[in-house]
Design an enzyme around this catalytic site. Sequence first.
Site, PDB file in Angstrom:
ATOM      1  N   ARG A  49      74.219 -56.537 -15.351  1.00 31.64           N
ATOM      2  CA  ARG A  49      73.644 -57.786 -14.856  1.00 31.64           C
ATOM      3  C   ARG A  49      74.756 -58.773 -14.519  1.00 31.64           C
ATOM      4  O   ARG A  49      74.694 -59.502 -13.529  1.00 31.64           O
ATOM      5  CB  ARG A  49      72.684 -58.397 -15.880  1.00 31.64           C
ATOM      6  CG  ARG A  49      72.243 -59.819 -15.515  1.00 31.64           C
ATOM      7  CD  ARG A  49      71.134 -60.359 -16.405  1.00 31.64           C
ATOM      8  NE  ARG A  49      71.277 -60.044 -17.800  1.00 31.64           N
ATOM      9  CZ  ARG A  49      72.112 -60.645 -18.656  1.00 31.64           C
ATOM     10  NH1 ARG A  49      72.926 -61.595 -18.225  1.00 31.64           N
ATOM     11  NH2 ARG A  49      72.140 -60.287 -19.925  1.00 31.64           N
ATOM     12  N   TYR A 102      60.921 -71.766   7.244  1.00 35.61           N
ATOM     13  CA  TYR A 102      60.303 -70.490   6.878  1.00 35.61           C
ATOM     14  C   TYR A 102      59.220 -70.732   5.830  1.00 35.61           C
ATOM     15  O   TYR A 102      59.384 -71.552   4.920  1.00 35.61           O
ATOM     16  CB  TYR A 102      61.383 -69.549   6.345  1.00 35.61           C
ATOM     17  CG  TYR A 102      60.866 -68.332   5.634  1.00 35.61           C
ATOM     18  CD1 TYR A 102      59.943 -67.483   6.249  1.00 35.61           C
ATOM     19  CD2 TYR A 102      61.304 -68.013   4.356  1.00 35.61           C
ATOM     20  CE1 TYR A 102      59.469 -66.362   5.597  1.00 35.61           C
ATOM     21  CE2 TYR A 102      60.839 -66.889   3.695  1.00 35.61           C
ATOM     22  CZ  TYR A 102      59.914 -66.077   4.323  1.00 35.61           C
ATOM     23  OH  TYR A 102      59.441 -64.964   3.664  1.00 35.61           O
ATOM     24  N   ASP A 174      70.656 -71.466   6.327  1.00 34.56           N
ATOM     25  CA  ASP A 174      70.099 -70.119   6.284  1.00 34.56           C
ATOM     26  C   ASP A 174      70.492 -69.433   7.589  1.00 34.56           C
ATOM     27  O   ASP A 174      70.011 -69.794   8.658  1.00 34.56           O
ATOM     28  CB  ASP A 174      68.578 -70.198   6.135  1.00 34.56           C
ATOM     29  CG  ASP A 174      67.926 -68.825   6.029  1.00 34.56           C
ATOM     30  OD1 ASP A 174      68.540 -67.831   6.472  1.00 34.56           O
ATOM     31  OD2 ASP A 174      66.793 -68.743   5.514  1.00 34.56           O
ATOM     32  N   LYS A 199      67.242 -58.435   6.092  1.00 36.27           N
ATOM     33  CA  LYS A 199      67.007 -58.476   7.527  1.00 36.27           C
ATOM     34  C   LYS A 199      68.154 -57.815   8.298  1.00 36.27           C
ATOM     35  O   LYS A 199      68.392 -56.639   8.132  1.00 36.27           O
ATOM     36  CB  LYS A 199      66.772 -59.924   7.955  1.00 36.27           C
ATOM     37  CG  LYS A 199      65.753 -60.687   7.090  1.00 36.27           C
ATOM     38  CD  LYS A 199      64.393 -60.013   7.003  1.00 36.27           C
ATOM     39  CE  LYS A 199      63.307 -60.902   6.402  1.00 36.27           C
ATOM     40  NZ  LYS A 199      63.522 -61.301   5.013  1.00 36.27           N
TER      41      LYS A 199
END
Length: 381
Positions: A49, A102, A174, A199
């Site tokens: 982690r 978004y 972004d 994406k």
Amino acid sequence: MVTGFATRAIHSGQEPDPLTGSVVVPVHATSTFAQDGVGNLRSGYEYARTGNPTRTALEAQLAALEGARFCRAFASGMAAEDTLFRALLRPDDHVVIPIDAYGGTFRLVSTVLADWGVRFSAVDLSDLDAVRAAILPETKLLWCETPTNPLLSIADVSALASIADEAGVRLAVDNTFASPYLQQPLSLGASVVVHSTTKYLGGHSDVVGGAVVTSDEELAADLARLQNGMGAVPSPFDCFLTSRGIKTLAVRMERHCDNAERVVEALESHSAVSSVLYPGLPAHANHEVAAKQMRRFGGMVSVRLAGGEEAARALCAATKVFILAESLGGVESLIEHPGAMTHASTVGSPLEVSADLVRLSVGIEDGDDLVEDLLQALATL
């Protein structure tokens, strides 16, 4: 040595494995790492982690592409965004977001962060006077998306950076729709860049991830603290898939752009289409800004249908090559109805998306096939 984008995409953080000589960074599928003594870490890793070599390689690769010093990878784009917001905002703080943000960003700000006491204002980021007026004494962050999802609005990153500097707030961009191949906001004055690596960076619709990239050492340290403390980290295999996708980003983006331009040309004069939204069109409101800060204009195209919502839904149902699905940026072409799908969370808000709008993620198939598919689908309306 200064290298080109494609070279950095393939080689940054991707040195051959020193033990075996593997030219591909191994997938370190382990949850923990042996120590040579209490607190004596063999290679700097203790628990997956906190850090994993495959993730480290991806983070170095992403930082190089954005011209940054630091990157932190996350389990999703929203996890990356949430972590950044929690690094920069506290209860009673204020954030400015785009009027066409978004849907996931709007949901995060208007529900999750609102419950934490964070306030927001949504403004047209192309209206610089409106941006200045929206910044309050409590404002800590100016959140920019360019191009926006799904209206493909363009914000002038350099101008917003100047406003943010004057006001003493951070500008976060972004960069998911453009990808670092088409646009590098840090070089335009932004403080930090966020990606949904799901994406264009991953590029194959087979992995979910996110990243925050910055050259601010203090912010990077806080992001690392939150990344470890909150734990929304990508798996080693997720990192491997994303890194593999990044290596072909330059060639993929060129094909995405080529095909998008073909689609725009075919749709712009079609009688069933009332308007085409694409930054590459000279008629686009901020075409000149896009031309100034982007290498090309991207693979995303949105259209408004003359027949309204009924026609928009019918178009989504009639394509054969374009797949009806959410998300974007993969090698395959996708079509969706934002108002009922990706942006359903904005219904009833000032950010609500028009029901006549269809969003296209133009893939890298043969351009003739994509144009023919859309034309046959439009003929059914």
